[in-house]
Motif scaffolding. Sequence first.
Motif, mmCIF file in Angstrom:
data_model
loop_
_atom_site.group_PDB
_atom_site.id
_atom_site.type_symbol
_atom_site.label_atom_id
_atom_site.label_comp_id
_atom_site.label_asym_id
_atom_site.label_seq_id
_atom_site.Cartn_x
_atom_site.Cartn_y
_atom_site.Cartn_z
ATOM 1 N N GLN A 4 30.716 37.134 -65.980
ATOM 2 C CA GLN A 4 30.875 38.514 -65.555
ATOM 3 C C GLN A 4 32.264 39.026 -65.891
ATOM 4 O OE1 GLN A 4 29.792 38.328 -61.399
ATOM 5 N NE2 GLN A 4 27.611 38.369 -61.886
ATOM 6 N N TYR A 5 32.309 40.330 -66.215
ATOM 7 C CA TYR A 5 33.545 40.987 -66.625
ATOM 8 C C TYR A 5 33.616 42.364 -65.952
ATOM 9 C CZ TYR A 5 32.821 37.575 -70.359
ATOM 10 O OH TYR A 5 32.583 36.424 -71.069
ATOM 11 N N ARG A 68 19.138 60.867 -60.232
ATOM 12 C CA ARG A 68 19.377 61.958 -59.269
ATOM 13 C C ARG A 68 19.326 61.438 -57.830
ATOM 14 N NH1 ARG A 68 18.222 67.549 -60.323
ATOM 15 N NH2 ARG A 68 17.231 67.629 -58.289
ATOM 16 N N VAL A 69 18.415 60.515 -57.570
ATOM 17 C CA VAL A 69 18.202 60.011 -56.212
ATOM 18 C C VAL A 69 19.126 58.845 -55.894
ATOM 19 C CG1 VAL A 69 16.527 58.913 -54.666
ATOM 20 C CG2 VAL A 69 15.810 60.791 -56.162
ATOM 21 N N ASP A 70 19.215 57.908 -56.828
ATOM 22 C CA ASP A 70 19.865 56.632 -56.525
ATOM 23 C C ASP A 70 21.113 56.369 -57.357
ATOM 24 O OD1 ASP A 70 20.057 53.524 -57.099
ATOM 25 O OD2 ASP A 70 19.031 53.740 -55.165
ATOM 26 N N GLY A 71 21.034 56.620 -58.641
ATOM 27 C CA GLY A 71 22.179 56.419 -59.525
ATOM 28 C C GLY A 71 22.271 55.056 -60.172
ATOM 29 N N ARG A 72 21.645 54.043 -59.583
ATOM 30 C CA ARG A 72 21.770 52.711 -60.179
ATOM 31 C C ARG A 72 21.097 52.674 -61.543
ATOM 32 N NH1 ARG A 72 18.833 48.819 -56.736
ATOM 33 N NH2 ARG A 72 17.586 50.671 -56.346
ATOM 34 N N MET A 73 21.809 52.108 -62.490
ATOM 35 C CA MET A 73 21.275 51.976 -63.847
ATOM 36 C C MET A 73 21.805 50.677 -64.443
ATOM 37 S SD MET A 73 21.914 54.329 -67.279
ATOM 38 C CE MET A 73 21.226 55.831 -66.644
ATOM 39 N N THR A 74 20.950 50.018 -65.196
ATOM 40 C CA THR A 74 21.341 48.845 -65.976
ATOM 41 C C THR A 74 20.918 49.077 -67.412
ATOM 42 O OG1 THR A 74 21.056 47.361 -64.085
ATOM 43 C CG2 THR A 74 21.064 46.346 -66.270
ATOM 44 N N ILE A 75 21.808 48.784 -68.323
ATOM 45 C CA ILE A 75 21.493 48.822 -69.755
ATOM 46 C C ILE A 75 21.599 47.384 -70.254
ATOM 47 C CG2 ILE A 75 22.289 49.562 -72.029
ATOM 48 C CD1 ILE A 75 23.113 52.215 -70.774
ATOM 49 N N MET A 76 20.571 46.944 -70.989
ATOM 50 C CA MET A 76 20.528 45.562 -71.480
ATOM 51 C C MET A 76 20.365 45.536 -72.992
ATOM 52 S SD MET A 76 17.928 42.428 -70.542
ATOM 53 C CE MET A 76 16.569 43.039 -71.522
ATOM 54 N N ARG A 88 24.416 42.762 -70.296
ATOM 55 C CA ARG A 88 23.968 43.807 -69.376
ATOM 56 C C ARG A 88 25.159 44.616 -68.895
ATOM 57 N NH1 ARG A 88 20.891 39.268 -67.942
ATOM 58 N NH2 ARG A 88 18.648 39.593 -68.142
ATOM 59 N N LEU A 89 24.949 45.930 -68.828
ATOM 60 C CA LEU A 89 25.942 46.851 -68.286
ATOM 61 C C LEU A 89 25.365 47.410 -66.993
ATOM 62 C CD1 LEU A 89 26.661 48.852 -71.583
ATOM 63 C CD2 LEU A 89 27.841 46.792 -70.746
ATOM 64 N N GLN A 130 27.836 41.794 -67.721
ATOM 65 C CA GLN A 130 27.443 40.389 -67.617
ATOM 66 C C GLN A 130 26.822 39.934 -68.923
ATOM 67 O OE1 GLN A 130 25.573 38.687 -64.015
ATOM 68 N NE2 GLN A 130 23.868 38.178 -65.352
ATOM 69 N N THR A 131 27.238 38.763 -69.374
ATOM 70 C CA THR A 131 26.631 38.138 -70.540
ATOM 71 C C THR A 131 25.897 36.888 -70.090
ATOM 72 O OG1 THR A 131 28.611 36.839 -71.039
ATOM 73 C CG2 THR A 131 28.397 38.981 -72.146
ATOM 74 N N SER A 132 24.841 36.557 -70.812
ATOM 75 C CA SER A 132 24.137 35.300 -70.569
ATOM 76 C C SER A 132 23.643 34.761 -71.900
ATOM 77 C CB SER A 132 22.990 35.486 -69.559
ATOM 78 O OG SER A 132 22.110 36.495 -69.964
#
Length: 187
Positions: A4-5, A68-76, A88-89, A130-132
Amino acid sequence: MAKQYPDIDGVQSEFISRQKIFFTATATAGSRVNISPRPTDCLRVLSPNRVVYLDLTGSGNETAAHTRVDGRMTIMFCSFEGPPKILRLYGKGRIIAQGSAEYGELLAAHYNEEPLGARQIASLDIDLVQTSCGFGVPLFDYAGERPTLARWAEAKEKDVGLDAYRREKNQFSIDGLPTGLFEEPAE
């Protein structure tokens, strides 16, 4: 082994630039989880803690509703060629409305032109990278981008128009959450 970074470094930025596809994941507490594939030619790394991508019209608009509701996002990103790796971002996403000043500024600064079918820009403020290993990701040969979406947008514009399509298909998520697509952009 996962590492993790706090942000994207030069090696990770280079890895991102070599990929042909990424996946965006969003959800709210009461919604389905949405995962969408995106072409990397629409993604820009603006800083070690921020990426944006130009979002084209599609059959739904889950990312807009969820952020709009939550905001959580992950880009892989997954390496389908060369050494195995997953990146992953994680962070807080938001949608930048087409027609807003910020949209125009990002478009001018980071994209040569606005493609037909562009609907909004998605932005991710990154709080964790995070990298894996990616050992389970298969190898694929890249054959090229499909021209289908661009041809669809051209035909739709000539037919009933992209605006009419978006009004029918992109105003609400599959769970009935509003996407905000036709609200006036904040300046």
